[in-house]
Design an enzyme around this catalytic site. Structure first.
Site, PDB file in Angstrom:
ATOM      1  CG  HIS A  37      -1.834   0.903   0.810  1.00  0.00           C
ATOM      2  ND1 HIS A  37      -1.251   2.086   1.857  1.00  0.00           N
ATOM      3  CD2 HIS A  37      -3.529   1.650   1.091  1.00  0.00           C
ATOM      4  CE1 HIS A  37      -2.413   2.753   2.008  1.00  0.00           C
ATOM      5  NE2 HIS A  37      -3.415   2.902   0.957  1.00  0.00           N
ATOM      6  N   PRO A  38       0.624   1.911   0.069  1.00  0.00           N
ATOM      7  CG  PRO A  38      -0.376   3.744  -1.955  1.00  0.00           C
ATOM      8  CD  PRO A  38      -0.787   2.067  -0.979  1.00  0.00           C
ATOM      9  NE  ARG A  39       0.884   6.083   6.544  1.00  0.00           N
ATOM     10  CZ  ARG A  39       0.600   5.993   7.546  1.00  0.00           C
ATOM     11  NH1 ARG A  39      -0.864   6.131   7.716  1.00  0.00           N
ATOM     12  NH2 ARG A  39       1.510   5.966   9.021  1.00  0.00           N
ATOM     13  CE  LYS A  40       1.431  -0.917   5.681  1.00  0.00           C
ATOM     14  NZ  LYS A  40      -0.396  -0.360   5.295  1.00  0.00           N
ATOM     15  CB  VAL A  41       8.853   1.258   3.339  1.00  0.00           C
ATOM     16  CG1 VAL A  41      10.868   1.432   2.692  1.00  0.00           C
ATOM     17  CG2 VAL A  41       8.947   1.263   4.634  1.00  0.00           C
TER      18      VAL A  41
END
Length: 380
Positions: free
Chosen positions: A182-186
């Site tokens: 997901h875009p919140r991940k690294v």
């Protein structure tokens, strides 16, 4: 505005996605297969299976173990609700136990009391990228004959020390590890997930179930010089990753060591800037863990109101998030009987905030965050 997170996406990812589009193969195909091989090699796992997101990865893990109605799965309430939902989506019952107040990860000392004859698995969440105490967790799971699943949604690039060796999360150290992109991940593919395992039979089940239970993958059927009629051997799902996502993921994976190094530098700088304020608790990294610092979570002094602090920071152009949610407080789970004390989970949600952290974060941005938070701490 200083955002809570910011993915690193550039021309390399755009070019990779464009090449996948122009190749004519856009669903699960050769790019997915290549991403799986490269991810497995990166984390040191014999097998990796790409899927549509981490929620489906967790559900596939449980489905491959034949977890279903009447079964119990122990996990932390202090996690994004997808962890609990993946259990309930299989008809099983999530049994919530509390977290260690230092790391906000599931507390191994509390697990034994939660095990019953109905317990089929433990889902241990590497919360915010901070590795769980896998040594204690694997020993307990093995002692009771229970499968250990690692919810490694946030933990791509994190490491744990096993004896004398540093090993990446996802090796796996339990039976299965599940990742999110997901875009919140690294690293990100927009949406997407991955399962890793050392068990060839489990990997075969993942691949069968993610594609409707189809006996012959599309790549084999389309590449054959003979007509092949596939069968649908079990009731499966459509949990596939696209080749465009995988092409982006391959480029992101190349960046991952550098992204982790940058985030660790940002976390170290936060510790320097914020480490001398009484009542502010900074995140704890055990000596046997190296976090990718997917999030940077601080505990506020009791005298400060969480929402007010967050609003004041937002008014100064700084995005934050409250402490990680507790699933047992949400409507789908609030009426479920809670067998175990979850006070540390609730305090972590109510008293903590997540500060902005991303690889591109500048010194000026960090200083602004630190100075504004210091001003809040000086109140009252």
């Amino acid at each position: 505005m200083i955002p809570i997170a910011m993915p690193v996406l550039a021309e390399q990812e755009a070019d990779a996605a464009r090449a996948a589009v122009l190749s004519g193969w856009v669903s699960q195909g050769p790019q997915v297969a290549a991403f799986e091989r490269e991810f497995a090699a990166f984390v040191g796992a014999p097998f990796a299976c790409a899927v549509s997101n981490c929620t489906t990865a967790l559900q596939l893990a449980l489905a491959a173990l034949d977890v279903g109605p009447g079964d119990e799965v122990i996990t932390a309430s202090h996690s994004f609700i997808a962890t609990a939902n993946s259990i309930r989506n299989q008809g099983a019952v999530p049994i919530f136990v509390d977290v260690d107040p230092e790391t906000y990860n599931i507390d191994p000392r509390r697990l034994a009391d939660a095990i019953t004859p109905r317990t089929r698995a433990i889902i241990a969440v590497h919360q915010m990228g901070m590795p769980c105490d896998l040594g204690a967790l694997t020993a307990l799971a093995d002692r009771h004959g229970i499968t250990l699943i690692e919810d490694a949604a946030c933990a791509a690039g994190s490491e744990i020390q096993i004896k004398e060796n540093w090993e990446r999360i996802g090796k796996p150290h339990g039976h299965i590890a599940c990742f999110s992109f997901h875009p919140r991940k690294v690293i990100t593919t927009g949406e997407g997930g991955m399962l890793t395992t050392a068990d060839a039979d489990l990997d075969r089940k993942f691949r069968l179930l993610r594609q409707h239970g189809m006996s012959v993958p599309d790549t084999v059927r389309h590449g054959s010089s003979q007509v092949i009629f596939e069968e649908y051997l079990v009731s499966g799902y459509n949990f596939r990753m696209t080749d465009m996502q995988a092409a982006i993921g391959r480029k992101q994976l190349e960046r991952l060591p550098d992204l982790v190094a940058r985030r660790r530098a940002v976390a170290a700088r936060y510790a320097e800037l914020l480490g001398n304020f009484e009542g502010l608790r900074l995140p704890t990294e055990p000596k046997w863990a190296k976090s990718n610092w997917q999030s940077y979570c601080v505990r506020l002094p009791n005298r400060l109101d969480q929402r007010s602090v967050m609003q004041n920071l937002l008014d100064q152009g700084i995005a934050t998030r409250r402490g990680i949610m507790c699933s047992h407080r949400e409507p789908p789970y609030v009426k479920a009987a809670q067998r175990h004390d979850l006070r540390h989970s609730e305090l972590a949600q109510d008293r903590s905030i997540l500060l902005p952290i991303y690889a591109q974060m500048s010194e000026a941005e960090q200083l602004h965050v630190a100075e504004c938070l210091k001003a809040e701490l000086a109140k009252g």
